[in-house]
Design a protein around this motif. Structure first.
Motif, mmCIF file in Angstrom:
data_model
loop_
_atom_site.group_PDB
_atom_site.id
_atom_site.type_symbol
_atom_site.label_atom_id
_atom_site.label_comp_id
_atom_site.label_asym_id
_atom_site.label_seq_id
_atom_site.Cartn_x
_atom_site.Cartn_y
_atom_site.Cartn_z
ATOM 1 N N LEU A 63 0.989 -1.158 0.066
ATOM 2 C CA LEU A 63 0.020 0.152 -0.021
ATOM 3 C C LEU A 63 0.948 1.214 0.120
ATOM 4 C CD1 LEU A 63 -3.102 0.811 2.134
ATOM 5 C CD2 LEU A 63 -1.080 2.389 2.029
ATOM 6 N N VAL A 67 1.015 3.951 -3.089
ATOM 7 C CA VAL A 67 0.432 5.310 -2.950
ATOM 8 C C VAL A 67 1.672 6.427 -3.238
ATOM 9 C CG1 VAL A 67 -0.628 6.876 -1.347
ATOM 10 C CG2 VAL A 67 -1.348 4.474 -1.515
ATOM 11 N N ASP A 81 -10.476 4.223 -1.066
ATOM 12 C CA ASP A 81 -9.814 3.161 -0.347
ATOM 13 C C ASP A 81 -11.017 2.411 0.233
ATOM 14 O OD1 ASP A 81 -8.769 1.252 1.420
ATOM 15 O OD2 ASP A 81 -7.142 2.609 1.917
ATOM 16 N N THR A 92 -3.856 5.159 3.968
ATOM 17 C CA THR A 92 -3.533 5.834 2.705
ATOM 18 C C THR A 92 -3.417 7.329 2.519
ATOM 19 O OG1 THR A 92 -4.821 4.066 1.884
ATOM 20 C CG2 THR A 92 -4.719 5.840 0.247
#
Length: 270
Positions: A63, A67, A81, A92
């Motif tokens: 993740l 990102v 998300d 995030t």
């Protein structure tokens, strides 16, 4: 900005006598938002599959790398998300807003424990915005309608589906849900997806999932790497394609890392 409801209002939806995926995942990641029943199940699963904690960590690190890459290299400033899970370090919005403080993030999850802790997901930078939706992955239209309060859906969005499609057991329904999301998002949007795999050389994973499906909730569905790749049909895959999450653009250059049973990829709608 959505406010998290009082925990007491959600207590009737939270089952503390049955292990739950989000809380076990939180336990494996070193979090504190779990119960004894979750820790016991987590330890039993780890006995069946000692590497389970590694792929929980690999998914979380995936993740972060994705990102950072999308915000830094592709200029993405909007993230949706879905299947958020319990807040931990480097959610995030935190990762995205370190790269671009103006980033906007909408989270969606239908787990009452996640909802009870949603305030941790709403701590946005002053320049950006975050929101949280109490929604099920299947409710594509409702999620997008509500997300439009925070996101400009005429501009590219990164759809984050990390470890959530595993809860849709019917293959065609799972593919259709992802297709509906991506069809509604504009060109230049990205799909980020990770999924537990089943392979002949990973029998301990199958045993761990079987144990979970007998004792825990919600039930999990494994898919082969080729089946996971089908979620990216008609999308432009970013290298290296669908791979073990720890092998997707790793931060280390110390040779090839051992595979974990969580595979992921990133595709762009062109």
């Amino acid at each position: 900005m959505t406010e998290s409801p009082a925990f007491g209002e959600l207590s009737k939806r939270i089952k503390t006598d049955q292990p739950h995926t989000a809380r076990i995942w939180n336990y494996w990641l070193g979090g504190k938002d779990n119960y004894e029943v979750d820790r016991q199940a987590g330890d039993q699963i780890r006995q069946l599959h000692p590497g389970i904690g590694d792929y929980a960590q690999a998914d979380r690190q995936f993740l972060g790398r994705v990102v950072r890459h999308l915000a830094g290299e592709h200029g993405i400033r909007q993230f949706l998300d879905v299947g958020t899970g319990l807040p931990t370090a480097d959610n995030t919005h935190q990762v995205a807003q370190r790269v671009a403080p103006e980033s906007r993030v909408v989270y969606a999850d239908n787990d009452p424990t996640v909802l009870a802790h949603a305030s941790a997901l709403l701590d946005s930078s002053p320049e950006g915005r975050t929101d949280y939706l109490d929604e099920d992955l299947r409710n594509v239209d409702s999620i997008l309608e509500q997300a439009a309060r925070t996101l400009d859906l005429s501009e590219p969005v990164a759809l984050m589906l990390l470890g959530v499609v595993i809860f849709i057991d019917d293959d065609q329904e799972a593919y259709e849900i992802v297709r509906r999301f991506m069809d509604r998002l504009p060109k230049g949007s990205f799909l980020v997806l990770s999924h537990t795999v089943t392979r002949p050389d990973m029998p301990d994973v199958d045993a761990a999932v079987a144990f979970w499906n007998e004792h825990g909730t919600p039930k999990l569905t494994q898919r082969t790497p080729s089946s996971i790749a089908r979620f990216f049909d008609k999308l432009e895959m970013l290298p290296p394609g669908v791979v073990s999450c720890n092998r997707w653009r790793p931060d280390t250059a110390e040779g090839e890392l051992p595979e974990v049973a969580m595979f992921g990829g990133v595709g762009r709608r062109s």
